[in-house]
Design a protein around this motif. Structure first.
Motif, short mmCIF file in Angstrom:
data_model
loop_
_atom_site.label_atom_id
_atom_site.label_comp_id
_atom_site.label_asym_id
_atom_site.label_seq_id
_atom_site.Cartn_x
_atom_site.Cartn_y
_atom_site.Cartn_z
N GLY A 169 -9.34 12.78 1.86
CA GLY A 169 -9.02 13.51 0.63
C GLY A 169 -9.07 12.58 -0.55
N SER A 170 -8.04 12.63 -1.40
CA SER A 170 -8.03 11.78 -2.60
C SER A 170 -8.19 10.33 -2.19
CB SER A 170 -6.72 11.95 -3.34
OG SER A 170 -6.70 13.19 -3.98
N GLU A 171 -8.95 9.60 -2.97
CA GLU A 171 -9.19 8.20 -2.64
C GLU A 171 -8.14 7.29 -3.23
OE1 GLU A 171 -13.14 7.21 -3.85
OE2 GLU A 171 -13.79 9.07 -2.91
N SER A 172 -7.50 7.73 -4.28
CA SER A 172 -6.56 6.84 -4.93
C SER A 172 -5.61 7.65 -5.79
CB SER A 172 -7.32 5.87 -5.84
OG SER A 172 -7.92 6.61 -6.89
N LEU A 173 -4.60 6.94 -6.26
CA LEU A 173 -3.66 7.52 -7.21
C LEU A 173 -3.97 6.94 -8.58
CD1 LEU A 173 -0.50 7.08 -4.97
CD2 LEU A 173 -1.41 9.28 -5.74
N ASN A 174 -3.72 7.70 -9.60
CA ASN A 174 -3.79 7.22 -10.98
C ASN A 174 -2.86 6.00 -11.13
OD1 ASN A 174 -2.04 7.32 -13.48
ND2 ASN A 174 -3.70 8.63 -14.18
N TYR A 216 0.85 -1.19 0.00
CA TYR A 216 0.00 0.00 0.00
C TYR A 216 0.88 1.24 0.00
CZ TYR A 216 -3.43 3.43 1.72
OH TYR A 216 -4.24 4.53 1.87
N ILE A 217 0.59 2.17 -0.88
CA ILE A 217 1.28 3.47 -0.88
C ILE A 217 0.46 4.40 -0.01
CG2 ILE A 217 2.08 5.41 -2.29
CD1 ILE A 217 2.06 3.47 -4.73
N PRO A 218 0.92 4.70 1.20
CA PRO A 218 0.08 5.49 2.11
C PRO A 218 0.07 6.97 1.75
CG PRO A 218 2.16 4.98 3.17
CD PRO A 218 2.21 4.33 1.83
N PRO A 219 -1.05 7.65 2.03
CA PRO A 219 -1.07 9.11 1.85
C PRO A 219 -0.29 9.78 2.97
CG PRO A 219 -3.13 8.41 2.83
CD PRO A 219 -2.30 7.16 2.62
N TYR A 220 -0.13 11.10 2.89
CA TYR A 220 0.51 11.86 3.95
C TYR A 220 -0.41 12.98 4.36
CZ TYR A 220 3.99 14.44 6.58
OH TYR A 220 4.68 15.07 7.59
N PRO A 221 -0.65 13.21 5.67
CA PRO A 221 -0.20 12.31 6.73
C PRO A 221 -0.90 10.96 6.61
CG PRO A 221 -1.55 14.12 7.60
CD PRO A 221 -1.40 14.36 6.14
N ARG A 222 -0.32 9.92 7.20
CA ARG A 222 -0.89 8.57 7.15
C ARG A 222 -2.35 8.61 7.59
NH1 ARG A 222 3.19 8.48 4.76
NH2 ARG A 222 5.05 7.25 5.18
N ALA A 257 -0.83 4.97 -13.44
CA ALA A 257 0.53 5.24 -13.90
C ALA A 257 1.37 5.85 -12.78
CB ALA A 257 0.51 6.17 -15.12
N ILE A 258 0.73 6.71 -11.99
CA ILE A 258 1.42 7.35 -10.86
C ILE A 258 1.78 6.29 -9.81
CG2 ILE A 258 1.07 8.97 -8.94
CD1 ILE A 258 1.48 10.33 -11.70
#
Lengths: 239, 239
Positions: free
Chosen positions: B220-225, B210-216, B227-228
Motif C-alpha cells: 500500500g502506501s510507501e511512506s508517510l508525509n 522505523y514506523i511500521p505500517p499495520y499490519p506489519r 510532518a506526519i
C-alpha cells in the motif's frame, strides 16, 4: 490531440458541481495515474504531455506546476446501508471525521488510514469533498485503497455501540492516550480543525482520549492539526 | 492610512530576497498578531483592516482570504556557535530536518515541536525558509516559541555524538520504533519528503528507527508525509 471542448470539460472538473454532475474526478502525476490504472477504479481517459502538448496540459491541470500525466477517473458508487452493516459486522477499526474542512488534511488522513490499516473512514456531510483535486493529490494514491463514506455520523456511532464496540474521541478533558488500552476495533471520531467534535456526536463517544503535550500540562500550542492528531492516535492504536 | 510605497514594501515581502534584505517577515490573523505582540519578537508595525481599509489589506495580504490584522515582525538574530554549544550541553531533545522543501510541512513541524517540548529544530540549508508566509501561518504561533536553526547538519550530529547522545533517524530498514527505548535526549533526524535522509547525515545516525505500517509488512502506501512521521516519532518519544 485534444479538442477545445475536451479541455473545457476537464478544466470544469475543478468545480465540485461538475464532478458530481459528470461522476468524474482528476488524478495527476505519473505515479498517481499508474496507481489509478492498477486500481479497481474505472479510468475514463489518460492525457500525457507528449500526446497533447504542454499548452493543453497547462490548461487542464489543477496543479500549479503541471505533471506529465493526468487521468479522468470515475467516482465509485457510494456503499449501500447493507455494505456498511457488513463492514461493521466484521468488527473493524474505523475513523469518523466530523466537519474536517481542509482538503489537504482530508487527503493526508486517507494516506494515514492506508498506512495504519484503518478499515474505512466515515465523514460528516460537511467534511470537504474527497474528490477535490487538493485532497486527491494529498492522498498520494491511498484514495484507491481506502473508502471514505459520507454519512450522518451519529447513526454510525450508534451502530458501533449497538455492536458492542467502543466509540473513541479526543477531548481536552479525555484520558491520557498513552495510558489507555485501545484495542483493535471501534470508531475513532476526530473533530474539526476549529471546533473539535460537534454536539451531535460528542455524547455518543464512550472512550474520551487526550494526546497530552510535553511536559504534561505545558502551555504554548493550544492544539494539534487534525491530521497530526489522527496520525498520532492511529499510531498508538497500531503499536 | 497606508501609503502606496508602504503597500509596495509589504507586498514585496512575499519574496525571500526581500525578507532577508529587510530583516522582516509577515504575520497574519488576529490570533497570530496577538501572539507576536506578546512574544519576545520585535513587531515593527501592525496593520488593521479598520485603519487601512479592505482594498489596502487585499494588496498587502499573503493569504487568499485576507485577515483583519497583519504585522511586520523582525527576523531574530541566528544563534551563535556558543549558543548552540550551550544548548547541546543541556542534553536536549532536538529535531534535525534534512531538505524539507514544503513550507506547510515545516510550519506543521514547528507546531509539533512546540506541543511535544522539542528544544530546538536544526534545519539543513536546503530546507525551506522559516519566514515563508505559508510556513509562518502553518506554525499557528509556535514560530514565536521554538527556534529553527539553519546549519550544516553533519556538524550538529557530530556534536550530539561527541556529547555521548544518540542520533536517531528513520529508515526503511530501521528498528520498529514501538519496541525501542527512546529516552529524553538526542537528535532526531527527519529526511526530506522525496529522498529521505541524505548521504551526508545518514552515516552519523546511531539509532535507526522505523514506523511500521499495520499490519506489519503491509503493502500500500510507501511512506508517510514528513510532518506526519515527525508527529508520530515525537509522540512516541514523549509518551
Amino acid at each position: 490531440m485534444i479538442s477545445k471542448a475536451e479541455i473545457k470539460r476537464i478544466a470544469a472538473l475543478r468545480a465540485k458541481k461538475q464532478r458530481s454532475g459528470s461522476g468524474l474526478f482528476v488524478v495527476e502525476g505519473e505515479k498517481m495515474v499508474a496507481e489509478a490504472l492498477q486500481s479497481g477504479f474505472e479510468v475514463e481517459n489518460v492525457y500525457r504531455v507528449e500526446d497533447i502538448g504542454e499548452e493543453a496540459m497547462s490548461r487542464i491541470t489543477m496543479l500549479s506546476t503541471p505533471s506529465p500525466a493526468l487521468a479522468l477517473v470515475r467516482i465509485p458508487q457510494a456503499p449501500s446501508d447493507a455494505d456498511i452493516d457488513a463492514l461493521i459486522a466484521r468488527r473493524p477499526l474505523c475513523l469518523a471525521l466530523d466537519a474536517v474542512r481542509d482538503p489537504g488534511n482530508l487527503g493526508t488522513i486517507v494516506r494515514i488510514a492506508d498506512w495504519f490499516g484503518i478499515d474505512a473512514i466515515f465523514a460528516s456531510s460537511d467534511t470537504v469533498e474527497l474528490y477535490n483535486p487538493k485532497t486527491v493529490q494529498a492522498t498520494m494514491g491511498a484514495i484507491f485503497r481506502r473508502k471514505v463514506i459520507y454519512c450522518y455520523l451519529p447513526d454510525v456511532a450508534r451502530k458501533f455501540a449497538a455492536a458492542g464496540m467502543p466509540v473513541f474521541g479526543t477531548f481536552l478533558d479525555g484520558n491520557d492516550i498513552y495510558s489507555e488500552t485501545l484495542g483493535t476495533e471501534g470508531l475513532i471520531v476526530m473533530g474539526s480543525e476549529s471546533n473539535g467534535i460537534g454536539d451531535a456526536v460528542a455524547p455518543l463517544v464512550t472512550r474520551r482520549l487526550y494526546i497530552p503535550p510535553y511536559p504534561r500540562g505545558a502551555a504554548g500550542s493550544e492544539s494539534l492539526n487534525v491530521a497530526i492528531a489522527t496520525a498520532i492516535t492511529c499510531a498508538l492504536f497500531r503499536k
